[in-house]
Design a protein around this motif. Structure first.
Motif, PDB file in Angstrom:
ATOM      1  N   GLY A  19       7.510  -7.753  10.900  1.00  0.00           N
ATOM      2  CA  GLY A  19       7.077  -7.552   9.675  1.00  0.00           C
ATOM      3  C   GLY A  19       8.002  -6.582   8.709  1.00  0.00           C
ATOM      4  O   GLY A  19       8.451  -5.514   9.188  1.00  0.00           O
ATOM      5  N   ALA A  20       8.057  -6.966   7.385  1.00  0.00           N
ATOM      6  CA  ALA A  20       8.681  -6.341   6.387  1.00  0.00           C
ATOM      7  C   ALA A  20       7.780  -5.119   5.868  1.00  0.00           C
ATOM      8  O   ALA A  20       6.691  -5.116   5.446  1.00  0.00           O
ATOM      9  N   PRO A  21       8.487  -3.904   5.862  1.00  0.00           N
ATOM     10  CA  PRO A  21       7.709  -2.716   5.233  1.00  0.00           C
ATOM     11  C   PRO A  21       7.506  -2.837   3.739  1.00  0.00           C
ATOM     12  O   PRO A  21       8.383  -3.458   3.059  1.00  0.00           O
ATOM     13  N   PHE A  22       6.528  -2.073   3.461  1.00  0.00           N
ATOM     14  CA  PHE A  22       6.122  -2.070   1.839  1.00  0.00           C
ATOM     15  C   PHE A  22       5.490  -0.728   1.562  1.00  0.00           C
ATOM     16  O   PHE A  22       5.052  -0.162   2.406  1.00  0.00           O
ATOM     17  N   ALA A  23       5.345  -0.511   0.242  1.00  0.00           N
ATOM     18  CA  ALA A  23       4.832   0.664   0.020  1.00  0.00           C
ATOM     19  C   ALA A  23       3.208   0.371  -0.367  1.00  0.00           C
ATOM     20  O   ALA A  23       2.875  -0.645  -1.033  1.00  0.00           O
ATOM     21  N   LEU A  24       2.343   1.260   0.043  1.00  0.00           N
ATOM     22  CA  LEU A  24       0.848   1.307   0.011  1.00  0.00           C
ATOM     23  C   LEU A  24       0.567   1.733  -1.583  1.00  0.00           C
ATOM     24  O   LEU A  24       0.516   2.882  -1.597  1.00  0.00           O
ATOM     25  N   GLU A  25       0.494   0.754  -2.626  1.00  0.00           N
ATOM     26  CA  GLU A  25       0.165   1.391  -3.944  1.00  0.00           C
ATOM     27  C   GLU A  25      -1.055   0.595  -4.371  1.00  0.00           C
ATOM     28  O   GLU A  25      -1.484  -0.705  -3.893  1.00  0.00           O
ATOM     29  N   ARG A  26      -1.752   1.020  -5.294  1.00  0.00           N
ATOM     30  CA  ARG A  26      -2.856   0.511  -6.041  1.00  0.00           C
ATOM     31  C   ARG A  26      -2.297  -0.957  -6.414  1.00  0.00           C
ATOM     32  O   ARG A  26      -3.322  -1.970  -6.663  1.00  0.00           O
ATOM     33  N   ARG A  27      -1.426  -1.379  -6.836  1.00  0.00           N
ATOM     34  CA  ARG A  27      -0.873  -2.576  -7.552  1.00  0.00           C
ATOM     35  C   ARG A  27      -0.767  -3.718  -6.693  1.00  0.00           C
ATOM     36  O   ARG A  27      -0.381  -5.026  -6.898  1.00  0.00           O
ATOM     37  N   ILE A  28      -0.555  -3.337  -5.271  1.00  0.00           N
ATOM     38  CA  ILE A  28      -0.027  -4.468  -4.353  1.00  0.00           C
ATOM     39  C   ILE A  28      -1.315  -5.474  -4.200  1.00  0.00           C
ATOM     40  O   ILE A  28      -2.469  -5.125  -4.212  1.00  0.00           O
ATOM     41  N   ASN A  29      -1.152  -6.608  -3.479  1.00  0.00           N
ATOM     42  CA  ASN A  29      -2.017  -7.672  -3.333  1.00  0.00           C
ATOM     43  C   ASN A  29      -2.042  -7.654  -1.655  1.00  0.00           C
ATOM     44  O   ASN A  29      -1.204  -8.407  -1.006  1.00  0.00           O
ATOM     45  N   ARG A  44       5.236  -4.681  20.288  1.00  0.00           N
ATOM     46  CA  ARG A  44       5.107  -5.778  19.986  1.00  0.00           C
ATOM     47  C   ARG A  44       4.635  -5.816  18.359  1.00  0.00           C
ATOM     48  O   ARG A  44       4.177  -6.720  17.591  1.00  0.00           O
ATOM     49  N   VAL A  45       4.642  -4.434  17.957  1.00  0.00           N
ATOM     50  CA  VAL A  45       4.094  -4.388  16.470  1.00  0.00           C
ATOM     51  C   VAL A  45       5.248  -3.430  15.841  1.00  0.00           C
ATOM     52  O   VAL A  45       5.894  -2.752  16.513  1.00  0.00           O
ATOM     53  N   ASP A  46       5.367  -3.664  14.439  1.00  0.00           N
ATOM     54  CA  ASP A  46       6.082  -2.672  13.467  1.00  0.00           C
ATOM     55  C   ASP A  46       5.127  -1.962  12.607  1.00  0.00           C
ATOM     56  O   ASP A  46       4.210  -2.585  12.193  1.00  0.00           O
ATOM     57  N   VAL A  47       5.423  -0.720  12.331  1.00  0.00           N
ATOM     58  CA  VAL A  47       4.979   0.064  11.113  1.00  0.00           C
ATOM     59  C   VAL A  47       5.714  -0.770   9.929  1.00  0.00           C
ATOM     60  O   VAL A  47       6.719  -0.535   9.771  1.00  0.00           O
ATOM     61  N   VAL A  48       4.507  -1.087   8.918  1.00  0.00           N
ATOM     62  CA  VAL A  48       5.078  -1.520   7.688  1.00  0.00           C
ATOM     63  C   VAL A  48       4.718  -0.616   6.463  1.00  0.00           C
ATOM     64  O   VAL A  48       5.410  -0.777   5.387  1.00  0.00           O
ATOM     65  N   ALA A  49       3.729   0.302   6.790  1.00  0.00           N
ATOM     66  CA  ALA A  49       3.596   1.177   5.733  1.00  0.00           C
ATOM     67  C   ALA A  49       2.707   2.443   6.263  1.00  0.00           C
ATOM     68  O   ALA A  49       2.214   2.326   7.458  1.00  0.00           O
ATOM     69  N   THR A  50       2.795   3.653   5.773  1.00  0.00           N
ATOM     70  CA  THR A  50       2.210   4.782   6.101  1.00  0.00           C
ATOM     71  C   THR A  50       1.356   5.148   4.970  1.00  0.00           C
ATOM     72  O   THR A  50       1.776   5.505   4.001  1.00  0.00           O
ATOM     73  N   PHE A  51       0.224   5.628   5.302  1.00  0.00           N
ATOM     74  CA  PHE A  51      -0.791   6.017   4.431  1.00  0.00           C
ATOM     75  C   PHE A  51      -0.550   7.601   4.273  1.00  0.00           C
ATOM     76  O   PHE A  51      -0.300   8.428   5.186  1.00  0.00           O
ATOM     77  N   ARG A  52      -0.737   8.009   3.007  1.00  0.00           N
ATOM     78  CA  ARG A  52      -0.556   9.521   2.854  1.00  0.00           C
ATOM     79  C   ARG A  52      -1.557  10.261   3.406  1.00  0.00           C
ATOM     80  O   ARG A  52      -2.814   9.769   3.341  1.00  0.00           O
ATOM     81  N   ALA A  53      -1.203  11.382   3.742  1.00  0.00           N
ATOM     82  CA  ALA A  53      -2.285  12.354   4.609  1.00  0.00           C
ATOM     83  C   ALA A  53      -3.365  12.485   3.621  1.00  0.00           C
ATOM     84  O   ALA A  53      -4.764  12.880   4.163  1.00  0.00           O
ATOM     85  N   THR A  54      -3.295  12.624   2.523  1.00  0.00           N
ATOM     86  CA  THR A  54      -4.233  12.990   1.485  1.00  0.00           C
ATOM     87  C   THR A  54      -5.221  11.803   1.113  1.00  0.00           C
ATOM     88  O   THR A  54      -6.160  11.910   0.580  1.00  0.00           O
TER      89      THR A  54
END
Length: 259
Positions: A120-130, A204-214
């Motif tokens: 899986g390709a990593p991406f940023a967790l942002e408000r505008r993502i689909n 068998r999994v990859d981390v694609v995004a990390t949530f902010r601790a806040t």
């Protein structure tokens, strides 16, 4: 009176009778039953192995979602120690008077991540993502969002990012976070929300995004002794959990621990 030939036996008996009635040491054969959040499996397995080797006490671990374990304890399940994946369920037991006063402490912390099957390709967790589009025809695996800590944290984070409404109809909710991890690992879900430590143990999994601790409430694992269970071996294990050896194991396994 004691005969001279029995003097040693008499003295020994006198010493035993002089001991306080409550004085007792933990026997090596005493068993400890630990109810713990499923995400602690590998770390606790290693901690228990070390503790048993040093003390000879046998430790049995029962793993499940924190909510399920807390309810079992409320119903009288024979747990000596409870380790929850959030403070809320420990608060419930404390209000019910089911914890030994003064034994509660925070064992470790964790982080929340988004995972995909390997590649899986990593991406940023942002408000505008689909995020719904990234699910494709699949679902988002996570623990029960109204009961299990990992699911509660996930819902908080997704709601805060404005992504909850995109995925609420595409969820695959599970009884605990390890079940959500398994769905992604098996390709039964396109994405999943789990702890950092869960992702580390599943190749068998990859981390694609990390949530902010806040983005969610602090992820903590409180531990405490359960009342009405006279077991000095359990007291010893709870103390061992707070020691440097246990902290070192937790840190290697990806948990956040204090110095």
């Amino acid at each position: 009176m004691c005969r001279l030939t029995n003097l040693f036996s008499c003295l020994l008996l006198a010493l035993v009778l002089a001991l306080p009635a409550t004085a007792r040491v933990a026997e090596p054969s005493e068993r400890v039953t630990v109810f713990a959040a499923a995400s602690l499996k590998e770390a606790l397995d290693e901690i228990v192995q070390n503790f048993q080797a040093e003390t000879g006490h046998e430790v049995t671990i029962s793993l499940a979602g924190s909510s399920q374990l807390a309810r079992q304890i409320q119903a009288g399940a024979p747990a000596d120690i409870f380790v929850s994946a959030n403070a809320d369920w420990m608060d419930v037991l404390e209000r019910d008077g089911l914890l030994v006063p003064g034994t509660r402490f925070d064992l470790a912390g964790n982080r929340l991540v988004l995972i995909a099957p390997t590649g899986g390709a990593p991406f940023a967790l942002e408000r505008r993502i689909n995020l719904a589009a990234r699910l494709g025809d699949g679902r988002l695996a996570l623990a029960l969002t109204k009961a299990v800590p990992a699911g509660i944290y996930a819902r908080q984070a997704l709601t805060g990012l404005g992504l909850w409404d995109q995925v609420v109809g595409r969820l695959a909710e599970t009884d605990n976070v390890r079940a959500a991890l398994a769905l992604v690992a098996l390709g039964e879900a396109s994405l999943g929300v789990v702890y950092t430590t869960d992702a580390l143990v599943e190749p068998r999994v990859d981390v694609v995004a990390t949530f902010r601790a806040t983005a969610h409430d602090p992820i903590v694992y409180p531990a405490a002794r359960i009342t009405d269970r006279d077991n000095l071996a359990a007291d010893a294990f709870l103390a061992w959990l707070q020691g440097s050896k246990a902290r070192a194991i937790l840190k290697v396994r990806g948990f956040e621990v204090g110095e």
